[in-house]
Motif scaffolding. Structure first.
Motif, PDB file in Angstrom:
ATOM      1  N   PHE A 223       0.832  -1.212   0.000  1.00  0.00           N
ATOM      2  CA  PHE A 223       0.000   0.000   0.000  1.00  0.00           C
ATOM      3  C   PHE A 223       0.866   1.262   0.000  1.00  0.00           C
ATOM      4  CE2 PHE A 223      -3.259  -3.029   1.449  1.00  0.00           C
ATOM      5  CZ  PHE A 223      -4.257  -2.712   0.550  1.00  0.00           C
ATOM      6  N   LYS A 224       0.484   2.201  -0.850  1.00  0.00           N
ATOM      7  CA  LYS A 224       1.231   3.439  -1.047  1.00  0.00           C
ATOM      8  C   LYS A 224       0.386   4.644  -0.579  1.00  0.00           C
ATOM      9  CE  LYS A 224       4.735   1.469  -3.331  1.00  0.00           C
ATOM     10  NZ  LYS A 224       4.379   0.103  -2.871  1.00  0.00           N
ATOM     11  N   PRO A 225       1.012   5.821  -0.416  1.00  0.00           N
ATOM     12  CA  PRO A 225       0.266   6.999   0.059  1.00  0.00           C
ATOM     13  C   PRO A 225      -1.073   7.234  -0.649  1.00  0.00           C
ATOM     14  CG  PRO A 225       2.599   7.489   0.086  1.00  0.00           C
ATOM     15  CD  PRO A 225       2.459   6.109  -0.515  1.00  0.00           C
ATOM     16  N   PRO A 226      -1.166   7.134  -1.983  1.00  0.00           N
ATOM     17  CA  PRO A 226      -2.486   7.367  -2.590  1.00  0.00           C
ATOM     18  C   PRO A 226      -3.557   6.391  -2.088  1.00  0.00           C
ATOM     19  CG  PRO A 226      -0.757   7.350  -4.270  1.00  0.00           C
ATOM     20  CD  PRO A 226      -0.125   6.894  -2.992  1.00  0.00           C
ATOM     21  N   HIS A 227      -3.162   5.145  -1.799  1.00  0.00           N
ATOM     22  CA  HIS A 227      -4.134   4.195  -1.249  1.00  0.00           C
ATOM     23  C   HIS A 227      -4.631   4.660   0.118  1.00  0.00           C
ATOM     24  CE1 HIS A 227      -1.602   1.129  -3.672  1.00  0.00           C
ATOM     25  NE2 HIS A 227      -2.662   1.427  -4.380  1.00  0.00           N
ATOM     26  N   PHE A 228      -3.716   5.143   0.930  1.00  0.00           N
ATOM     27  CA  PHE A 228      -4.120   5.565   2.275  1.00  0.00           C
ATOM     28  C   PHE A 228      -5.005   6.819   2.211  1.00  0.00           C
ATOM     29  CE2 PHE A 228      -0.132   3.176   3.277  1.00  0.00           C
ATOM     30  CZ  PHE A 228      -0.744   2.159   3.990  1.00  0.00           C
ATOM     31  N   GLN A 229      -4.782   7.636   1.169  1.00  0.00           N
ATOM     32  CA  GLN A 229      -5.651   8.800   0.997  1.00  0.00           C
ATOM     33  C   GLN A 229      -7.055   8.364   0.584  1.00  0.00           C
ATOM     34  OE1 GLN A 229      -3.265  11.415  -1.654  1.00  0.00           O
ATOM     35  NE2 GLN A 229      -3.819  13.023  -0.177  1.00  0.00           N
ATOM     36  N   LYS A 230      -7.101   7.403  -0.338  1.00  0.00           N
ATOM     37  CA  LYS A 230      -8.406   6.961  -0.847  1.00  0.00           C
ATOM     38  C   LYS A 230      -9.166   6.149   0.208  1.00  0.00           C
ATOM     39  CE  LYS A 230     -10.712   4.838  -4.782  1.00  0.00           C
ATOM     40  NZ  LYS A 230     -10.568   3.970  -5.956  1.00  0.00           N
ATOM     41  N   TYR A 231      -8.432   5.405   1.015  1.00  0.00           N
ATOM     42  CA  TYR A 231      -9.060   4.562   2.045  1.00  0.00           C
ATOM     43  C   TYR A 231      -8.556   5.014   3.422  1.00  0.00           C
ATOM     44  CZ  TYR A 231     -10.091   1.607  -1.976  1.00  0.00           C
ATOM     45  OH  TYR A 231     -10.542   1.143  -3.190  1.00  0.00           O
ATOM     46  N   PRO A 232      -9.125   6.105   3.943  1.00  0.00           N
ATOM     47  CA  PRO A 232      -8.580   6.653   5.199  1.00  0.00           C
ATOM     48  C   PRO A 232      -8.699   5.698   6.387  1.00  0.00           C
ATOM     49  CG  PRO A 232     -10.589   7.811   4.550  1.00  0.00           C
ATOM     50  CD  PRO A 232     -10.237   6.914   3.417  1.00  0.00           C
TER      51      PRO A 232
END
Lengths: 134, 134, 134, 134, 134, 134
Positions: C78-87
């Motif tokens: 998991f990369k930063p954009p994933h963590f943004q999309k799935y808080p």
């Protein structure tokens, strides 16, 4: 010769040499199996529950090492001509590793069960040394 | 029932249950084999020597995991009736673990060699799922 | 190009490729979690203390593997954009690994607790496969 | 006797028995040291860089196993009376494990360095078997 | 109380105690990270290819230990109230473990990259010790 | 310089540098020893048999780590001049690793036994830091 060439992918597996093939010894499995048997004997002679739980933890690890050393012999040392000459070899290894596992050295704390494991390893060792002398 | 009795040695191995027998899945070996193949592909596409050395280190570990997962299936999941019904099974596992080892996934960085490993695992998986449905 | 140059230190991390990034599968964590549950069930059905101690030893190892496979997904896949999309993703992984640890699969032999672990892994897997299709 | 009593802490260490003390064998260290030497020899005979990198990876692991097996003998098998009778024993083990480490088997790919390691293990084995016969 | 009752399944996880919760120390991760940095420095100063390959093998292992020690802190030590009080904590751990992995300490042999890893661990350690004093 | 030359066997061990020598810290052994003590304390305070078995499993692992960290210091950090200056050092390490093993932290669940282990590590640490300042 340049590194770019030296590090380029090889398409053929090394047919002549299985690193690290030269050094195999069924003694590795046997020493661990003797440890399994010794632990089972000590377990029988000592009712201290902390001792017994430690014995089961350590026996689990030792029996796993027996399995590992046998698997390595079966896959890395023995070659198709060996399996042709000793048609019982596959079954012998399968029974020995099962005997080291839950059906035997792991699931039981009976020294007699560990003794059967040692005898299966001795059968394998006999074949092993025959193939080394061949 | 007292602990002294509960903890006394058992002479019979557990015949009805191989803890932890219930959960096996050839996917474990296949995921690692796919990793071996992916590493070989990345190795081919990247000439950075640090990257390539890391690739070889990691591939060595992944290929070892393939061998381990296959060995577990061969020893812990498959039983004598399976080997009777599928007489090729011993040889298939032996070839697959050799393919994961020095003769194959470990000794080679050719994705085609890793692909052959995946196909051997697929053959094993096919038999595995047949036996689960039986 | 010479080895002395090829092996000199790199100042930039490999931004384009996280070896071995290509192959991830939440199935690895789930298989181990199913093993944790199966062990808990067998533990309940078998009062043999040797069996139970072995069950606890093996469950400890399997639950540790669940944690490891989840940690690898969280850090490596998991990369930063994933963590943004799935808080909720950080918290979900933290709860799942806690559930695999002492508060859950390790500390308990209740199959229901292992079932909750499986459900948390299923939640992660759902997000994982969404990101793979994206 | 009740579990609450059986599982209560013991204040005295087990003086009579070091589980699993019964089974030690310097052969474990020697087999791995012979593997280190064989790897060094194969390394010298094969300039394929993939083979050489694999050889270094595997040699690192085997040399670590030499150290581990020697440490176990030094801590778990040998007792104060042995160290009194063989005052060179501490230094011998320290030199042997250093020889297996970075200063020897790990840091070098010279078979002669591995041969020195084997000779140090032979010295230890000689003392070991003397103490077993005593 | 009887063993049959003592060993029966528990339906509640241990809420009051996460064995082995009492002893955590970010020093474990930091020592390994300092090792990663020292290895990178030695790598830069030594062009011997055998030394460099060994350095990469050992650095891979040390960086993996950094990840492991950080994961343990994140899952086992830190609790929901900590994450509420330090909302940056999830991201900080994720960045630190990524920095220890392929994007950082593993994939690079630049001491500056390892230094960044040490600084991220220092940030975590600062929060850790604040929560211990709270 | 060419790879064929760069990769040729070296006959001399690296005398100037024991990768990875730069980073040693007795804190590694001490943290694990404190964990052994904390586990023994929790074991005493909790009669739940599942908890107690888990405590023994984890204590076994932690005590093994104490042994490993001490062995590494003894073999990899300390050099002949240290052993000349501190003639008690061999015996101190041997007693400390025995104390971490079956005779001490492993075989006992008495916090006082673990405390003795911590004190032996403190003695080693005192010498360690003196040699670092020298």
């Amino acid at each position: 010769m340049r590194l770019t060439r030296l590090l380029k992918p090889r398409t053929a597996a090394h047919a002549h040499c299985d690193l690290p093939c030269g050094v195999y010894d069924p003694a590795q499995a046997k020493i661990e199996a003797e440890s399994v048997k010794a632990i089972a004997e000590k377990y029988q002679q000592n009712e201290d529950p902390v001792f017994r739980i430690r014995a089961l933890i350590i026996k689990e690890q030792r029996a796993e090492l027996v399995k590992h050393h046998l698997w390595v012999l079966w896959t890395d040392y023995f070659k198709p001509p060996h399996f042709q000459k000793y048609p019982q070899l596959h079954d012998l290894f399968n029974r020995a590793t099962k005997q080291a596992g839950a059906a035997g050295g792991k699931g039981s704390v009976d020294p007699a069960v560990a003794q059967q494991l040692i005898e299966l390893i001795d059968e394998i060792a006999k074949i092993f040394w025959e193939t080394k002398q061949a």
